[in-house]
Design an enzyme around this catalytic site. Structure first.
Site, mmCIF file in Angstrom:
data_model
loop_
_atom_site.group_PDB
_atom_site.id
_atom_site.type_symbol
_atom_site.label_atom_id
_atom_site.label_comp_id
_atom_site.label_asym_id
_atom_site.label_seq_id
_atom_site.Cartn_x
_atom_site.Cartn_y
_atom_site.Cartn_z
ATOM 1 N N GLU A 27 0.884 -1.187 0.000
ATOM 2 C CA GLU A 27 0.000 0.000 0.000
ATOM 3 C C GLU A 27 0.906 1.216 0.000
ATOM 4 O O GLU A 27 1.372 1.648 1.054
ATOM 5 C CB GLU A 27 -0.876 0.006 1.265
ATOM 6 N N CYS A 69 -2.275 9.344 2.184
ATOM 7 C CA CYS A 69 -1.939 8.718 0.893
ATOM 8 C C CYS A 69 -2.988 9.100 -0.142
ATOM 9 O O CYS A 69 -2.696 9.158 -1.334
ATOM 10 C CB CYS A 69 -1.854 7.202 1.043
HETATM 11 P P1 NAD Z 1 8.084 5.369 4.746
HETATM 12 O O1 NAD Z 1 8.143 4.589 3.484
HETATM 13 O O2 NAD Z 1 9.196 6.284 5.065
HETATM 14 O O3 NAD Z 1 7.964 4.354 5.992
HETATM 15 C C1 NAD Z 1 6.909 3.448 6.135
HETATM 16 C C2 NAD Z 1 7.324 2.293 7.013
HETATM 17 O O4 NAD Z 1 8.249 1.467 6.305
HETATM 18 C C3 NAD Z 1 8.046 2.683 8.296
HETATM 19 O O5 NAD Z 1 7.609 1.839 9.338
HETATM 20 C C4 NAD Z 1 9.512 2.440 7.962
HETATM 21 O O6 NAD Z 1 10.321 2.176 9.082
HETATM 22 C C5 NAD Z 1 9.394 1.211 7.092
HETATM 23 N N1 NAD Z 1 10.492 0.988 6.137
HETATM 24 C C6 NAD Z 1 11.128 1.907 5.373
HETATM 25 N N2 NAD Z 1 12.017 1.301 4.567
HETATM 26 C C7 NAD Z 1 11.940 -0.033 4.829
HETATM 27 C C8 NAD Z 1 12.619 -1.184 4.324
HETATM 28 N N3 NAD Z 1 13.550 -1.084 3.387
HETATM 29 N N4 NAD Z 1 12.269 -2.400 4.813
HETATM 30 C C9 NAD Z 1 11.317 -2.515 5.746
HETATM 31 N N5 NAD Z 1 10.665 -1.456 6.292
HETATM 32 C C10 NAD Z 1 10.979 -0.239 5.825
HETATM 33 O O7 NAD Z 1 6.701 6.155 4.732
HETATM 34 P P2 NAD Z 1 6.155 7.287 5.735
HETATM 35 O O8 NAD Z 1 6.900 8.557 5.506
HETATM 36 O O9 NAD Z 1 6.053 6.754 7.122
HETATM 37 O O10 NAD Z 1 4.642 7.451 5.212
HETATM 38 C C11 NAD Z 1 4.268 8.240 4.127
HETATM 39 C C12 NAD Z 1 4.136 7.424 2.863
HETATM 40 O O11 NAD Z 1 3.258 6.312 3.065
HETATM 41 C C13 NAD Z 1 3.507 8.215 1.728
HETATM 42 O O12 NAD Z 1 4.154 7.889 0.522
HETATM 43 C C14 NAD Z 1 2.061 7.742 1.714
HETATM 44 O O13 NAD Z 1 1.404 7.916 0.487
HETATM 45 C C15 NAD Z 1 2.252 6.291 2.056
HETATM 46 N N6 NAD Z 1 1.022 5.707 2.600
HETATM 47 C C16 NAD Z 1 0.305 4.849 1.806
HETATM 48 C C17 NAD Z 1 -0.892 4.319 2.262
HETATM 49 C C18 NAD Z 1 -1.720 3.404 1.403
HETATM 50 O O14 NAD Z 1 -2.594 2.738 1.954
HETATM 51 N N7 NAD Z 1 -1.505 3.332 0.099
HETATM 52 C C19 NAD Z 1 -1.341 4.638 3.550
HETATM 53 C C20 NAD Z 1 -0.580 5.495 4.339
HETATM 54 C C21 NAD Z 1 0.608 6.018 3.846
#
Ligand code: NAD
Length: 507
Positions: A264, A298
């Site tokens: 997601e 998102c």
């Molecule tokens: P992010 O990608 O920085 O982090 C999200 C999560 O992933 C965190 O828990 C982080 O620690 C973990 N993570 C990061 N890299 C990783 C890796 N290589 N392996 C495993 N885990 C890893 O995102 P953010 O800044 O927390 O959130 C914002 C983003 O999330 C935006 O792009 C938004 O659109 C997206 N988002 C999408 C949805 C959806 O349902 N499509 C919902 C909410 C947020």
């Protein structure tokens, strides 16, 4: 508007944690552990124990071990655990909402709405626990029965983003638990307190109904601890919510070990505003979707594609509405726009606006409101763009609304679909032909295509997710539960003959 002090926020967080029964030891800022900070003031409020690699390994082992018992627990009995979790969430909606406001900066109404989404999905999952239906299929062979059965998958790793610190865990966990899976959750490193509170509630719920304590575990830390979850073969499904960058790393790593992933990821959502649109409705829908949550959903509306005949009026009305939006302390009555999560988000916003200006964009708004050195409050920006340039193709996680114009509907749909992401989309129109065209096979290419509502604020009953770089996953309602189970096809021969399929004769 003045902001609360860090001490006040720390006291509120402590009180909320205490109310939900969390027994975590909080360290003082600067002590070892994972810092828990707040975008409201930009302060670190405390530290929480960070999960070591060994402890993460033990948590995965515990969840994988609990699966042996949980998968043979009847699904309606599993539903009782989720029903109890839902009751506790009702009881503690305000406590959890307080933590969401402190850690993610959401205004009170949106923070409580997020907890309501958890309650809703628990109720949905309880009903689902009696509806994990398989099909029976007409067999081509006499005296044979052909059917599908659905079985639990295993331990599910849930990785979540900062901006939905509780709802996304609940979407996954409520459904996974009734499906017979166990869960290991890696919340965002930016929102550990809300995660600790959720864990306290699920542990209480499990104790209350006599479910195994390890059905749902939590691991706290940065991305490296998430990577451990991604690489562990005991984790059957990795459900990861976050940026496209994260998904690009997680997807291939899980695939490498033939695990399943449910992604997601980011969105770049547009609303088409047609000449026949009810503009009162459109303006309200647009302002909520674009400026709500300070542009950090998102599903946030990032692009308006307006017919040239109404674009001037529309922009005028949106900018007028923006001027009256109360910006500031998200817990204060009346605030509609809270802070950006951190300085990097602010820098990203400034950078995107600079690029848009360089591409000929006319920017209104977007200035920082100086409410305190460490916090980043901004006025939502509206940017009229001459074309959909590279910067408009990017998801900048801040309240920037690009405005583009069109002459014919197919041009508007092409603009809607021209970005790499495919999460949410909308059309404002009173013309049924336009509405149906937008939702047809050659219409919007997004996972969500709305008519006369904005792009954000989905209900849990539908399957939630998007296409292209948004990752293709579906969570929450409809038949999204199927991602959390494995399917077996069973053919039963109740005759005394052994006819082969396709009329094959053998011996
Ligand atoms: P992010 O990608 O920085 O982090 C999200 C999560 O992933 C965190 O828990 C982080 O620690 C973990 N993570 C990061 N890299 C990783 C890796 N290589 N392996 C495993 N885990 C890893 O995102 P953010 O800044 O927390 O959130 C914002 C983003 O999330 C935006 O792009 C938004 O659109 C997206 N988002 C999408 C949805 C959806 O349902 N499509 C919902 C909410 C947020």
């Amino acid at each position: 508007m003045s902001l609360p002090t860090a001490e006040t926020l720390r006291d509120r967080a402590r009180a909320a944690l205490q109310a939900v029964g969390a027994t975590v030891e909080l360290g003082a800022p600067g002590e070892s552990g994972l810092p828990a900070s707040t975008p409201v003031t930009g302060d670190v409020l405390c530290t929480v124990p960070e999960t070591t690699p060994d402890a993460a390994d033990a948590a995965i082992a515990a969840a994988a071990g609990a699966f042996a018992q949980w998968r043979i627990t009847p699904a309606p009995v599993r539903g009782a655990l989720v029903a109890r979790l839902g009751e506790l969430l009702v009881e503690h909606q305000a406590d959890l909402g307080t933590l969401v406001t402190i850690e993610a900066g959401k205004i009170t109404s949106e923070a409580r709405g997020e907890v309501q989404e958890m309650i809703d999905v628990c109720q949905f999952a309880v009903g689902l626990s009696r509806q994990l239906y398989g099909r029976t299929i007409a067999s081509e062979r006499p005296g044979h029965r052909l059917m599908e059965t659905w079985h639990p998958l295993g331990a599910v790793g849930v990785i979540t983003a900062f901006n939905f610190p509780v709802a996304v865990w609940a979407w996954n966990t409520a459904i996974a638990l009734v499906c017979g899976d166990t869960v290991v959750w890696k919340p965002s490193e930016l929102t550990p307190l809300t995660a600790i509170a959720c864990q306290a509630l699920i542990e209480r719920a499990a104790a209350d109904v006599g479910a195994p304590a390890d059905v749902s575990r939590i691991i706290l830390g940065n991305r490296d601890i998430g990577e451990q979850l991604v690489d562990d073969p005991r984790v059957a499904l990795v459900s990861a919510t976050g940026s496209v960058r994260m998904g690009r790393e997680v997807g291939p790593r899980v695939a490498q070990r033939f695990g399943r992933s449910l992604l997601e990821l980011g969105g770049n959502n547009a609303a088409i505003v047609a000449p026949s649109a009810d503009l009162d409705l459109a303006v309200r829908g647009i302002v909520f979707s674009a400026a709500g949550t300070a542009g950090q959903r998102c599903t946030t509306l990032r692009r308006v594609i307006a017919h040239h005949s109404i674009v001037d009026t529309l922009v005028e009305r949106i900018t007028a509405a923006y001027r009256s939006l109360p910006i500031g302390d998200p817990a204060a009555d009346g605030t509609l726009v809270g802070p950006l999560i951190h300085e990097r988000s602010y820098r990203d916003m400034v950078g995107a606006l600079e690029k848009a200006r360089a591409d000929g964009g006319e920017v209104v708004g977007g200035a920082r409101r100086d409410l305190g050195e460490g916090s980043f409050y901004v006025e939502p920006a509206v940017v009229r763009m001459p074309a959909q340039t590279a910067v408009v193709h990017e998801e900048t996680f801040a309240p920037i609304l690009y405005v583009l114009t069109y002459d014919a509907l197919d041009e508007a749909i092409a603009l809607n679909n021209a970005v790499p992401q495919g999460l949410s989309s909308a059309i404002f129109t009173t013309d049924v032909r336009e509405a149906e065209t937008f939702m047809a096979a050659d219409g919007s290419d997004c996972g969500i295509a709305n008519v006369n509502i904005g792009t954000s604020g989905a209900e849990i009953g539908g399957a939630f997710g998007g296409e292209k770089q948004t990752g293709g996953g579906r969570e929450s309602g409809s038949d999204a539960w199927k991602a959390y189970m494995r399917r077996a096809t069973n053919t039963v021969n109740y005759s005394s003959k052994l006819p082969l399929a396709q009329g094959v004769h053998f011996g």
